[in-house]
Design an enzyme around this catalytic site. Structure first.
Site, PDB file in Angstrom:
ATOM      1  N   GLU A 230       0.889  -1.177   0.000  1.00  0.00           N
ATOM      2  CA  GLU A 230       0.000   0.000   0.000  1.00  0.00           C
ATOM      3  C   GLU A 230       0.912   1.207   0.000  1.00  0.00           C
ATOM      4  O   GLU A 230       1.617   1.464   0.971  1.00  0.00           O
ATOM      5  CB  GLU A 230      -0.929  -0.027   1.215  1.00  0.00           C
ATOM      6  CG  GLU A 230      -2.097   0.937   1.102  1.00  0.00           C
ATOM      7  CD  GLU A 230      -1.706   2.360   1.489  1.00  0.00           C
ATOM      8  OE1 GLU A 230      -1.418   3.162   0.565  1.00  0.00           O
ATOM      9  OE2 GLU A 230      -1.681   2.657   2.680  1.00  0.00           O
ATOM     10  N   CYS A 264      -2.679   8.545   3.493  1.00  0.00           N
ATOM     11  CA  CYS A 264      -2.575   8.067   2.113  1.00  0.00           C
ATOM     12  C   CYS A 264      -3.862   8.311   1.349  1.00  0.00           C
ATOM     13  O   CYS A 264      -3.833   8.571   0.142  1.00  0.00           O
ATOM     14  CB  CYS A 264      -2.200   6.587   2.089  1.00  0.00           C
ATOM     15  SG  CYS A 264      -3.316   5.521   3.017  1.00  0.00           S
ATOM     16  N   GLU A 361       2.674  13.185  -4.353  1.00  0.00           N
ATOM     17  CA  GLU A 361       1.834  13.167  -3.161  1.00  0.00           C
ATOM     18  C   GLU A 361       2.340  14.230  -2.195  1.00  0.00           C
ATOM     19  O   GLU A 361       3.510  14.225  -1.804  1.00  0.00           O
ATOM     20  CB  GLU A 361       1.882  11.793  -2.493  1.00  0.00           C
ATOM     21  CG  GLU A 361       1.017  11.700  -1.252  1.00  0.00           C
ATOM     22  CD  GLU A 361       0.962  10.308  -0.659  1.00  0.00           C
ATOM     23  OE1 GLU A 361      -0.044   9.979  -0.009  1.00  0.00           O
ATOM     24  OE2 GLU A 361       1.934   9.538  -0.843  1.00  0.00           O
TER      25      GLU A 361
END
Length: 458
Positions: A230, A264, A361
């Site tokens: 992940e 996330c 990100e």
């Protein structure tokens, strides 16, 4: 010479604790002990394993205040948000205990000439490499699924939250989990890489960056061991012309600043159609401007510090490089003075492809606003990312939004007209550079098992 790691309070810069790194001999002994514990644990009836998992959930609720204090001190999570994390973890335990028999029970299937039995058998010791942003949840998410399936679990947690890791180890044992079924390893990256080669380690799961995922996935693959990865995301939230703006703005604010944006599945890119862009922008900036960072121990604080100084430095560098490339900084964007790793809520507009704010990100309270012409353009921009974990669609026509979410959004998870985080009942995971594999909803219980076919001829 003994090596050690210090944990540091991100709100004050003060050293909390010093932890000696475990020697390779100690690590190897712990792995061997985990394997021995697995050999016993796998024979424990599933119903008994479920009882212990349920007790873990009960203890998580009982010790919520203790765990909250640890999380706030070690990684700066606002104290008011800690209860939600432990509550989710307790819910995962309850769901797993309730549904393990259904998910892991034997199946019967007939075939030409006989009958088949499908069994889900545990495979051994599973290594979890976990980050700091949800110090309890990241552990429970993978560990409970593997434990209830009959595996033993090793935890290599992020060094800045080792106090929380050890508290969880004590909690699991206090709940009745046999010694060795869940073990914490205080080790560095090089030791972790060698650990993947250990014959007793049968699978690896990582939550982290794409770079870390590539390294761990490659190492696990070279050792012919399964991995679940992940790897974060750059989640897009589309706001279409018929969206309820009160709902959309409130959800987007929550989705951007919760956990200081260090999530996330945080809402990161806000893709707004031209017809309502100006009004959405006005409301979003107004609400974000009212949020000030503060002492995470104060129950009224909504925005705490970033977990480490280097994380704040990297975030600020991304913001400055985006501005240098032409982005407009509408709010925030300045590095604060004073102690602690605080960073103000920031809004960037006029962001173009190829810039950090568009491509990368942003792991902190930085919102990116992108104006598009219409629905088709919104879908194109939303999917124009190497990531694919979560996202969202806001529209008055729920069927329209659901169709976009189901058929057109290239991510593993999508919100419709809201911001929801992980749910025990639903699968969690992504596609593309966000990784592979699923957790929650029973899917995690089957990630590290031997799906065994037994063919019986009369």
């Amino acid at each position: 010479m003994e090596r050690s790691i210090q944990t540091v309070n991100p709100a004050t810069g003060e050293v909390i604790e010093t932890y000696p790194l475990m020697s390779d001999d100690t690590v190897n002994a712990r792995v061997a002990a985990a394997h021995r514990a697995f050999e016993r644990w796998k024979t424990t009836p599933l119903a008994e394993r479920a009882k212990i998992v349920r007790r873990i959930g009960a203890l998580l609720r009982e010790r919520a205040d203790e765990l909250a204090e640890l999380m706030t001190r070690e990684m700066g999570k606002p104290i008011a948000q800690c209860g939600g994390e432990t509550g989710l973890c307790a819910g995962i335990c309850d769901y797993s205990a309730d549904h393990a028999a259904e998910v892991l029970g034997d199946e019967q299937r007939d075939f030409d000439g006989g009958r088949g039995l499908i069994s889900y058998q545990p495979i051994g010791v599973i290594l979890g490499i976990q980050p700091w942003n949800f110090p309890v949840y990241q552990v429970v998410r993978y560990a409970i699924a593997s434990i209830i399936a009959g595996n033993a679990v090793l935890l290599k947690h992020a060094p800045n939250v080792w106090g929380t890791a050890l508290a969880l180890e004590r909690l699991f044992v206090d709940a009745g989990l046999p010694e060795g079924v869940f073990s914490v390893l205080l080790i560095d990256t090089e030791q972790t890489e060698r650990l993947i080669e250990n014959d007793h380690v049968r699978g690896v799961t990582l939550t982290g960056s794409p770079a870390a995922g590539r390294a761990v996935g490659a190492k696990a693959g070279a050792c012919l061991k399964k991995s679940v990865l992940e790897l974060g995301s750059n989640d897009a939230y589309m706001i279409l012309e018929d969206a309820d703006l009160d709902t959309a703005v409130a959800a987007c604010v929550q989705g951007r600043i919760y956990n200081a944006g260090q999530t996330c599945i945080a809402a990161k890119r806000f893709i707004v159609v031209d017809a309502i862009y100006d009004e959405f922008r006005r409301r979003l900036v107004e609400q974000l401007a009212a949020i000030e960072y503060g002492d995470p121990r104060d129950p009224n604080t909504a925005l705490g510090p970033l977990a480490r100084a280097d994380l704040r430095d990297n975030l600020h560098d991304q913001v400055r490089r985006s501005i240098d490339a032409g982005a407009t900084c509408t709010l925030g964007g300045e590095m604060p003075d004073g102690p602690g790793n605080f960073y103000p809520v920031t809004v960037l507009e006029n962001v173009e492809p190829g810039t950090p704010a568009y491509e990368e990100e942003l792991f902190g309270p930085v919102a990116v606003l992108i104006r598009v012409a219409d629905e088709a353009a919104a879908i194109r921009v939303a999917n124009d990312s190497r990531y694919g974990l979560g996202g969202g669609v806001f529209a008055g026509d729920v069927e329209r939004a659901t169709r976009i979410a189901r058929d057109l959004f290239d991510t593993g998870m999508i919100n419709v007209n809201g911001y929801q985080m992980a749910q025990p009942e639903l699968p969690f995971g992504g596609v593309k550079d966000s990784g592979y594999g699923r957790e929650h909803g029973g899917f995690g219980m089957r990630e590290f098992v031997n799906i065994k076919s037994v063919m019986i001829t009369p």
